[in-house]
Structure formats: C-alpha cells, structure tokens
Design an enzyme around this catalytic site. Structure first.
Site, PDB file in Angstrom:
ATOM      1  N   LYS A 135       0.812  -1.203   0.000  1.00 40.28           N
ATOM      2  CA  LYS A 135       0.000   0.000   0.000  1.00 40.28           C
ATOM      3  C   LYS A 135       0.856   1.268   0.000  1.00 40.28           C
ATOM      4  CE  LYS A 135      -2.004  -2.034   3.606  1.00 40.28           C
ATOM      5  NZ  LYS A 135      -2.777  -2.299   4.850  1.00 40.28           N
ATOM      6  N   GLY A 136       2.147   1.104   0.289  1.00 37.88           N
ATOM      7  CA  GLY A 136       3.034   2.251   0.492  1.00 37.88           C
ATOM      8  C   GLY A 136       3.161   3.196  -0.684  1.00 37.88           C
ATOM      9  N   GLU A 175       7.519   2.402  -6.354  1.00 41.56           N
ATOM     10  CA  GLU A 175       7.692   1.873  -4.996  1.00 41.56           C
ATOM     11  C   GLU A 175       8.005   3.025  -4.044  1.00 41.56           C
ATOM     12  OE1 GLU A 175       7.238  -0.096  -2.778  1.00 41.56           O
ATOM     13  OE2 GLU A 175       8.788  -1.607  -2.475  1.00 41.56           O
ATOM     14  N   ASP A 176       7.628   2.863  -2.778  1.00 43.96           N
ATOM     15  CA  ASP A 176       7.879   3.943  -1.813  1.00 43.96           C
ATOM     16  C   ASP A 176       9.353   4.008  -1.401  1.00 43.96           C
ATOM     17  OD1 ASP A 176       7.765   1.540  -0.401  1.00 43.96           O
ATOM     18  OD2 ASP A 176       6.253   2.202   1.040  1.00 43.96           O
ATOM     19  N   ASP A 193      15.017  -0.771   0.405  1.00 47.70           N
ATOM     20  CA  ASP A 193      15.871  -0.960   1.583  1.00 47.70           C
ATOM     21  C   ASP A 193      16.827  -2.126   1.289  1.00 47.70           C
ATOM     22  OD1 ASP A 193      16.904  -0.939   4.130  1.00 47.70           O
ATOM     23  OD2 ASP A 193      15.161  -1.834   5.089  1.00 47.70           O
ATOM     24  N   PHE A 246      14.683   4.467  10.147  1.00 46.03           N
ATOM     25  CA  PHE A 246      13.336   4.012   9.848  1.00 46.03           C
ATOM     26  C   PHE A 246      12.425   5.228   9.694  1.00 46.03           C
ATOM     27  CE2 PHE A 246       9.109   2.315  10.529  1.00 46.03           C
ATOM     28  CZ  PHE A 246       9.138   1.237   9.662  1.00 46.03           C
ATOM     29  N   VAL A 247      11.879   5.395   8.498  1.00 48.44           N
ATOM     30  CA  VAL A 247      11.085   6.585   8.183  1.00 48.44           C
ATOM     31  C   VAL A 247       9.617   6.241   7.956  1.00 48.44           C
ATOM     32  CG1 VAL A 247      13.033   7.879   7.255  1.00 48.44           C
ATOM     33  CG2 VAL A 247      11.710   6.422   5.721  1.00 48.44           C
ATOM     34  N   ASP A 263       4.858   3.324   6.334  1.00 47.72           N
ATOM     35  CA  ASP A 263       4.144   3.047   7.567  1.00 47.72           C
ATOM     36  C   ASP A 263       5.007   2.410   8.653  1.00 47.72           C
ATOM     37  OD1 ASP A 263       4.315   0.470   6.060  1.00 47.72           O
ATOM     38  OD2 ASP A 263       3.194  -0.294   7.782  1.00 47.72           O
TER      39      ASP A 263
HETATM   40  P1  IMP Z   1      13.134  -4.234   0.896  1.00 47.25           P
HETATM   41  O1  IMP Z   1      12.552  -5.486   0.316  1.00 47.25           O
HETATM   42  O2  IMP Z   1      13.976  -4.506   2.103  1.00 47.25           O
HETATM   43  O3  IMP Z   1      13.827  -3.363  -0.107  1.00 47.25           O
HETATM   44  O4  IMP Z   1      11.942  -3.468   1.551  1.00 47.25           O
HETATM   45  C1  IMP Z   1      11.090  -2.701   0.858  1.00 47.25           C
HETATM   46  C2  IMP Z   1       9.822  -2.477   1.673  1.00 47.25           C
HETATM   47  O5  IMP Z   1      10.104  -2.385   3.060  1.00 47.25           O
HETATM   48  C3  IMP Z   1       9.195  -1.189   1.274  1.00 47.25           C
HETATM   49  O6  IMP Z   1       8.219  -1.390   0.314  1.00 47.25           O
HETATM   50  C4  IMP Z   1       8.592  -0.695   2.564  1.00 47.25           C
HETATM   51  O7  IMP Z   1       7.263  -1.138   2.658  1.00 47.25           O
HETATM   52  C5  IMP Z   1       9.391  -1.333   3.663  1.00 47.25           C
HETATM   53  N1  IMP Z   1      10.373  -0.386   4.277  1.00 47.25           N
HETATM   54  C6  IMP Z   1      11.715  -0.355   4.119  1.00 47.25           C
HETATM   55  N2  IMP Z   1      12.275   0.636   4.818  1.00 47.25           N
HETATM   56  C7  IMP Z   1      11.253   1.260   5.452  1.00 47.25           C
HETATM   57  C8  IMP Z   1      11.196   2.400   6.339  1.00 47.25           C
HETATM   58  O8  IMP Z   1      12.187   3.063   6.690  1.00 47.25           O
HETATM   59  N3  IMP Z   1       9.949   2.741   6.775  1.00 47.25           N
HETATM   60  C9  IMP Z   1       8.825   2.061   6.427  1.00 47.25           C
HETATM   61  N4  IMP Z   1       8.834   1.010   5.596  1.00 47.25           N
HETATM   62  C10 IMP Z   1      10.047   0.604   5.124  1.00 47.25           C
HETATM   63 MG    MG Z   2       5.550  -1.394   3.787  1.00 47.26          MG
END
Ligand code: IMP
Ligand code: MG
Length: 187
Positions: free
Chosen positions: A48-49, A103-104, A107, A156-157, A163
């Site tokens: 949903k981000g 994508e939001d 990470d 963490f944002v 969210d």
């Molecule tokens: P990844 O698979 O680790 O790249 O994570 C991506 C997903 O993790 C994003 O779509 C976010 O929903 C969540 N995410 C990663 N970092 C943050 C953060 O700092 N705050 C909130 N959600 C995060």
């Molecule tokens: Mg998320």
C-alpha cells in the site's frame, strides 16, 4: 508507544518536507514524460506504500499511461523478514509493454529483486523501477533503481505512504520515527 492524540509527536525529524517531495516528483515526471512519449507506459504500484507517491507521480506524467497494482511485502514492524508475501497480482498482460514499477522505498532490495524477476518472465518490452526513497545502506541483494527521487540514510522513516504497523502513511512529509515508538515492540 504511539501518541494517540497527535502523530507529529512521534516524529523525531522531518527528513523530506512536503515542498521538496512535490518539487522532485515534478522533475521526475517531466523526465519520464519525455522518455516514455509514444510508449503508453503501464505504471505498476506496490500496495500500500506507493499510494501517495503513485498519485503524485502519475499526475506529473503528461502522456497517456495506464495503472495497475500489485500487493507484496517482506516487512514486519521495522525489520525486513526476507520472506515474501504475495497477495495480489496485476490485472494487465504485460507482454511487449513498457512497465514502470512505482515503490515507496528500497531498503534490502529483496522485494524489488523478487518482483523484477517475476515480471521479467512475462516478457515486457521494458521494465524500470522508480522509487521515492532509496536507502542504499540497507542493501543485502544487488538491485538499483532506474529512477530515484531521494537517497536517505539508514533510519526508519514514515509518512507519504510509508508506515509503521500500517500507521503514519497519511503524513504529508517523510520523517524519522522516534525509536521510543517501537522500543517496547513486543515481538
Ligand atoms: P526491501 O525489500 O527490504 O527493499 O523493503 C522494501 C519495503 O520495506 C518497502 O516497500 C517498505 O514497505 C518497507 N520499508 C523499508 N524501509 C522502510 C522504512 O524506513 N519505513 C517504512 N517502511 C520501510
Ligand atoms: Mg511497507
């Protein structure tokens, strides 16, 4: 603990204020409008981000384009679990299409790496990744965004779609969450 009466009390610092978000998204939109002219791009948002970014971004696109959404996640609380939960697929057939994933945040990169491989099997004409935020320090798999609005430090944002436990998505800016909010997190 969350402040039930005022979300802004849970924010340590505002990392990207609303005006900067709008400015950068405007520029990114102008760039993509040029690069995708005549290609009828398909924007795929990751629920949903992506929602605030998806809306802001696609409103800056001055050419015909289409929308689709996918639901997938690897997060639990403030930590990436590395396990993928796939909840909803896209509706469009993407064979021969120019696809842009919105994508939001990136990470670890695991979510997009997985999604990219999944969608590439369907033979799109092109597949690009556009992210609002990039946290390169969190990367555990090799993945790069083709379009990234802001590179941020490893904090963490929340806000503008991001969210913590499904809250704070509606903040109009991106801010660092106070560790006290999740310090007492029962695992
Ligand atoms: P990844 O698979 O680790 O790249 O994570 C991506 C997903 O993790 C994003 O779509 C976010 O929903 C969540 N995410 C990663 N970092 C943050 C953060 O700092 N705050 C909130 N959600 C995060
Ligand atoms: Mg998320």
């Amino acid at each position: 603990m969350m402040h039930p009466d005022d979300m802004t009390k849970d924010i340590e610092t505002v990392l990207v204020p609303e005006e900067k978000l709008r400015e950068q998204i405007h520029e990114m939109g102008a760039r993509m409008t040029k690069e995708y002219a005549g290609k009828l791009p398909l924007f795929v948002g990751i629920l949903k981000g992506c929602v605030p970014f998806f809306t802001a971004m696609t409103q800056e696109i001055q050419i015909p384009s289409q929308w689709d959404f996918i639901s997938i996640s690897s997060y639990d609380g403030t930590a990436s679990t590395g396990r993928m939960t796939f909840r909803k697929d896209i509706d469009h057939d993407i064979r021969g299409r120019h696809v842009i994933i919105l994508e939001d945040i990136i990470d670890s990169g695991a979510t997009l790496r997985y999604l990219k491989e999944l969608l590439l099997k369907r033979k799109p004409a092109s597949l690009k990744i556009c992210t609002l935020l990039d946290k390169p320090a969190g990367r555990t798999v090799e993945l790069e965004a083709d379009y990234s609005c802001f590179t941020i430090p490893n904090a963490f944002v929340v806000g503008f779609g991001l969210d913590y436990r499904d809250c704070y998505r509606n903040l109009p800016f991106v801010g660092v969450l106070k560790p006290s909010v999740y310090a007492d997190e029962a695992s």
